[in-house]
Scaffold this active site. Structure first.
Site, PDB file in Angstrom:
ATOM      1  N   CYS A 261       1.057  -1.183   0.043  1.00 22.86           N
ATOM      2  CA  CYS A 261       0.094  -0.044   0.025  1.00 22.86           C
ATOM      3  C   CYS A 261       0.882   1.217   0.058  1.00 22.86           C
ATOM      4  CB  CYS A 261      -0.725  -0.105   1.288  1.00 22.86           C
ATOM      5  SG  CYS A 261      -2.032  -1.489   1.240  1.00 22.86           S
TER       6      CYS A 261
ATOM      7  N   ARG B   2       4.439   0.576  -6.300  1.00 20.87           N
ATOM      8  CA  ARG B   2       4.369  -0.181  -5.101  1.00 20.87           C
ATOM      9  C   ARG B   2       3.465  -1.413  -5.594  1.00 20.87           C
ATOM     10  NH1 ARG B   2       6.512   1.983  -0.446  1.00 20.87           N
ATOM     11  NH2 ARG B   2       5.074   0.903   1.002  1.00 20.87           N
TER      12      ARG B   2
ATOM     13  N   TRP C 262      -3.019  -2.307  -1.757  1.00 21.49           N
ATOM     14  CA  TRP C 262      -2.482  -3.691  -2.278  1.00 21.49           C
ATOM     15  C   TRP C 262      -3.164  -4.574  -1.345  1.00 21.49           C
ATOM     16  CZ3 TRP C 262       1.340  -7.574  -1.098  1.00 21.49           C
ATOM     17  CH2 TRP C 262       1.731  -8.410  -2.121  1.00 21.49           C
TER      18      TRP C 262
ATOM     19  N   ASN D 165      -0.863   0.976   6.173  1.00 17.67           N
ATOM     20  CA  ASN D 165      -0.281  -0.169   5.277  1.00 17.67           C
ATOM     21  C   ASN D 165       0.354  -0.991   6.288  1.00 17.67           C
ATOM     22  OD1 ASN D 165       1.326  -1.204   3.500  1.00 17.67           O
ATOM     23  ND2 ASN D 165       3.142   0.203   3.513  1.00 17.67           N
ATOM     24  N   GLY D 166       0.274  -2.294   6.124  1.00 20.41           N
ATOM     25  CA  GLY D 166       0.555  -3.343   7.082  1.00 20.41           C
ATOM     26  C   GLY D 166      -0.368  -4.243   7.480  1.00 20.41           C
TER      27      GLY D 166
ATOM     28  N   GLU E 179      19.323 -15.086 -11.682  1.00 16.99           N
ATOM     29  CA  GLU E 179      18.847 -13.653 -11.888  1.00 16.99           C
ATOM     30  C   GLU E 179      18.433 -13.301 -13.187  1.00 16.99           C
ATOM     31  OE1 GLU E 179      17.957 -11.518  -9.853  1.00 16.99           O
ATOM     32  OE2 GLU E 179      17.865  -9.534 -11.068  1.00 16.99           O
TER      33      GLU E 179
ATOM     34  N   LYS F 208      14.296 -12.393 -13.746  1.00 17.82           N
ATOM     35  CA  LYS F 208      14.173 -11.185 -14.571  1.00 17.82           C
ATOM     36  C   LYS F 208      13.079 -11.435 -15.507  1.00 17.82           C
ATOM     37  CE  LYS F 208      15.160  -8.305 -12.326  1.00 17.82           C
ATOM     38  NZ  LYS F 208      15.456  -8.808 -11.311  1.00 17.82           N
TER      39      LYS F 208
ATOM     40  N   GLU G  10       9.648 -12.858 -14.169  1.00 16.36           N
ATOM     41  CA  GLU G  10       8.694 -11.732 -13.243  1.00 16.36           C
ATOM     42  C   GLU G  10       8.184 -10.450 -14.067  1.00 16.36           C
ATOM     43  OE1 GLU G  10      10.716  -9.334 -10.083  1.00 16.36           O
ATOM     44  OE2 GLU G  10      12.641  -9.588 -10.910  1.00 16.36           O
TER      45      GLU G  10
ATOM     46  N   HIS H 188      21.607 -34.240 -14.681  1.00 22.91           N
ATOM     47  CA  HIS H 188      20.997 -34.675 -13.375  1.00 22.91           C
ATOM     48  C   HIS H 188      19.466 -34.210 -13.528  1.00 22.91           C
ATOM     49  CE1 HIS H 188      24.657 -35.789 -11.654  1.00 22.91           C
ATOM     50  NE2 HIS H 188      25.271 -34.362 -11.870  1.00 22.91           N
TER      51      HIS H 188
ATOM     52  N   LYS I 266       6.746  -3.691  -5.150  1.00 19.23           N
ATOM     53  CA  LYS I 266       8.421  -3.490  -5.144  1.00 19.23           C
ATOM     54  C   LYS I 266       8.860  -3.665  -4.094  1.00 19.23           C
ATOM     55  CE  LYS I 266      12.081  -1.645  -6.533  1.00 19.23           C
ATOM     56  NZ  LYS I 266      12.984  -2.551  -7.347  1.00 19.23           N
TER      57      LYS I 266
END
Ligand code: AGP
Length: 614
Positions: A2, A27, A74, A100-101, A487, A491, A494, A510, A609
């Site tokens: 949020c 966010r 959010w 927010n939380g 990474e 990238k 996502e 394997h 984020k």
């Protein structure tokens, strides 16, 4: 997560709040709203979806005022809807709350409040805060301030919060509080702001105060008063934010992420600037809050992080073992906190976090401190929780990273880890001056090598155009470039939503080799290194099964051209620094594929984020 923006001052508040909320869009959110005090009345405008819907609601029913709270939600408790959008009001519509939380005990609180006659209008946990403040205001029969009522209300709350409250009964003040969810207070000229993150208010002020856990504050046009958890008034440090508003804008790029990928040469330079003397082979990191004596006594290092920062941590492990000869173990934040790690006064726990607010990483920090370990944060956000709770901090100087997918913060983290490992190696005598000098001289050139990649994207773009419709990708890397394979896969997945996996190249036999067929693009990191021949063998395995090979290789390597559909060439650098340059090609590949797929590159679906909840 949020986003919160609040304003009290002498200007028309609505445009200021809408502008602030827009700067927090990165966010991630699913609804938005504002609460304005106009002529002694509360005006509430809330909507589902994007902020433009809120602007339409304000066009249909305008309101004006000089004090207000705004919020982008959010959803965590209660589905995305107008009723569940913040701000939330009390029974009498005399106050509004933004939050927010997560209020973990909201159901118990809600049941008790309903028994006392409170009427709820939403499914959210946040709404209990509005009714609790109302309850304690009523109990004091108006003799106590809104701040008192909020402080008293929060004593009943379990969980995390950044919360703002305004009321028609005290229409000149914003009261706010924070616990485990960031909240900054912006100091203007006779105007003040609250926000969950700095970009929201950067266009108005660069002077900010960060609230710490358990602190509350009263903000009015006459200034800011902050109180500690026992209600005592305290003085807070005022930070001067050097980011200018433009940096937080897109700067002419289509997406924040593309801008931030292109900002990496500067971010890397800024991160090592003033912290090294390459010609002397020296690094200066006195800021880390560890004496040379303490550094010499360290017997074990844990590195704790999440997501992309976890991949930095894996790179850091190689550095600590190679340059400092220190046992080093890496763990994901959400796992570390449950494994009862063996930590004592000679253990260093390094936390890596771009935001400094990731709940799982902060939990690792808390675990480390409880067990008496020394803690050090590598972080990109000035004054964020991790930087204020760790014993020491190394700031990456990447500037605001708005795109949800981390890019410049990652390469800045790798740079900071290089500096830290060299510093430790020199202090502990495991790294000679000449070798340190050699690494630092090569590090000095890295920004230029990243610039070369950014200036030569044709092959990457052509590759993206060939494969943006694929549904699977495999990324292979060995040794110090294995974290870069992970990474690159993160990238791609996502921001393009393509299923992508990073794997140690040696693991192909394997299992993953079963995946290889003519539809499977396999990106192999095959830049010059001591494991180059082994990676070439893996490329042969892929070719033999009609897999599509895309390769990263060092310039002048003609051999690989015969094996790969596309080769992203890079100029030569030291193997130990190659991850910093190699990752940029993979960031660009992911970006161009996602852009071709029409994805929301800066705000990918389901992602935020900064994941400030567990
Ligand atoms: C990175 O591209 C992702 N958005 C995500 O994995 C991120 O790295 C992770 O959530 C950790 O965030 P932090 O660095 O702010 O702690």
């Amino acid at each position: 997560m949020c986003g919160i923006v609040g304003y009290v001052g002498n200007k028309d508040v609505v445009p200021i709040l809408i502008d602030g909320l827009k700067r927090l869009e990165y966010r991630g959110y699913d609804s938005a709203g504002i609460g304005v005090i106009e002529n002694g009345r509360l005006e509430l405008r809330r909507c589902m979806g994007k902020i433009c819907n809120l602007e339409n609601a304000l066009k249909e029913k305008p309101c004006k005022g000089s004090i207000a709270l705004g919020h982008t939600r959010w959803a965590t408790h209660g589905r995305p809807s107008e009723e569940n959008a913040h701000p939330h009001t009390d029974c009498q519509d005399r106050l509004v709350v933004v939050h927010n939380g997560i209020i973990e005990n909201y159901l118990t609180l809600k049941k008790g409040l309903i028994k006392e006659g409170h009427k709820f209008k939403s499914e959210t946990d946040t709404e209990v805060l509005a009714h609790l403040v109302e309850k304690y205001l009523a109990k004091s029969r108006g003799k106590k301030s809104i701040l008192f009522a909020l402080q008293r209300a929060l004593k009943e709350v379990e969980g995390s919060y950044a919360v703002g409250v305004i009321s028609v009964d005290d229409p000149e003040k914003i009261v706010c509080a924070r616990k485990e969810s960031p909240l900054v207070i912006g100091l203007g000229r006779k105007e003040y702001f609250i926000a969950s993150d700095v970009p929201a208010i950067l266009g108005y002020t660069r002077k900010v105060i960060y609230l710490d856990d358990g602190e509350t504050a009263e903000v009015s046009t006459s200034g800011v008063e902050v109180y500690d958890k026992s209600g005592r008034k305290i003085k807070k440090k005022v930070f001067q934010i050097s980011w200018d508003p433009v940096m937080a804008e897109k700067g002419g790029y289509k997406h924040f992420m593309l801008k931030e990928i292109h900002e990496q040469p500067r971010a890397i330079r800024d991160t090592f600037r003033g912290r090294m003397a390459p010609d002397k082979g020296e690094v200066y990191l006195e800021e880390i809050g560890l004496s040379k004596e303490e550094i010499r006594k360290i017997e074990k290092v844990y590195i704790v992080a999440c997501g992309t920062s976890y991949h930095s941590a894996l790179y850091g492990e190689f550095l600590f073992e190679e340059l400092v000869r220190l046992p080093c173990e890496v763990d994901i934040g959400s796992e570390f906190r449950y494994r009862n790690p063996i930590i004592n006064g000679n253990t260093l726990v390094l936390l890596i976090s771009q935001s400094g607010e990731t709940a799982d990483t902060l939990a690792g920090l808390k675990e480390a401190k409880e067990k008496g370990g020394k803690t050090l944060a590598i972080c990109n956000v000035l004054g964020s929780t991790a930087t204020r709770e760790a014993d020491g901090v190394i700031y990456t100087r990447a500037g605001p990273e708005i795109g949800v997918a981390s890019s410049k913060a990652f390469t800045a983290q790798l740079t900071a880890l290089c500096l830290l490992a060299i510093y430790f190696g020199r202090v502990r005598g495991t790294l000679g001056k000449e070798k340190a000098r050699n690494i630092l001289m090569h590090l000095l050139r890295i920004p230029h090598q990243v610039e070369e990649v950014l200036e030569n994207q044709e092959e990457i773009i052509a590759c993206a155009q060939s494969y943006f419709k694929k549904i699977d990708f495999l990324f292979l890397g060995r040794h110090i470039n294995y974290p870069i394979a992970l990474e690159g896969a993160l990238k791609l997945k996502e921001i393009s939503y393509i299923h992508a996996e990073g794997y140690p190249a040696g693991e192909m036999k394997h299992g993953p080799i079963a995946l290889i067929d003519k539809n499977m693009p396999v990106l192999a990191i095959a830049t010059d290194s001591k494991v180059y021949e082994k990676v070439m063998a893996n490329i042969e395995e892929v070719k033999a099964r009609d897999g599509i090979v895309i390769a990263l290789a060092t310039k002048n390597n003609k051999e690989i051209k015969k094996k790969a559909e596309y080769v992203f060439y890079l100029s030569e650098t030291m193997e130990i620094l190659s991850p910093i340059v190699n990752v940029v090609s993979l960031q660009l590949l992911a970006y161009h594929i996602a852009a071709l797929r029409g994805c929301d590159v800066d705000q990918p679906r389901n992602l935020a984020k900064s994941v400030t909840v567990e």
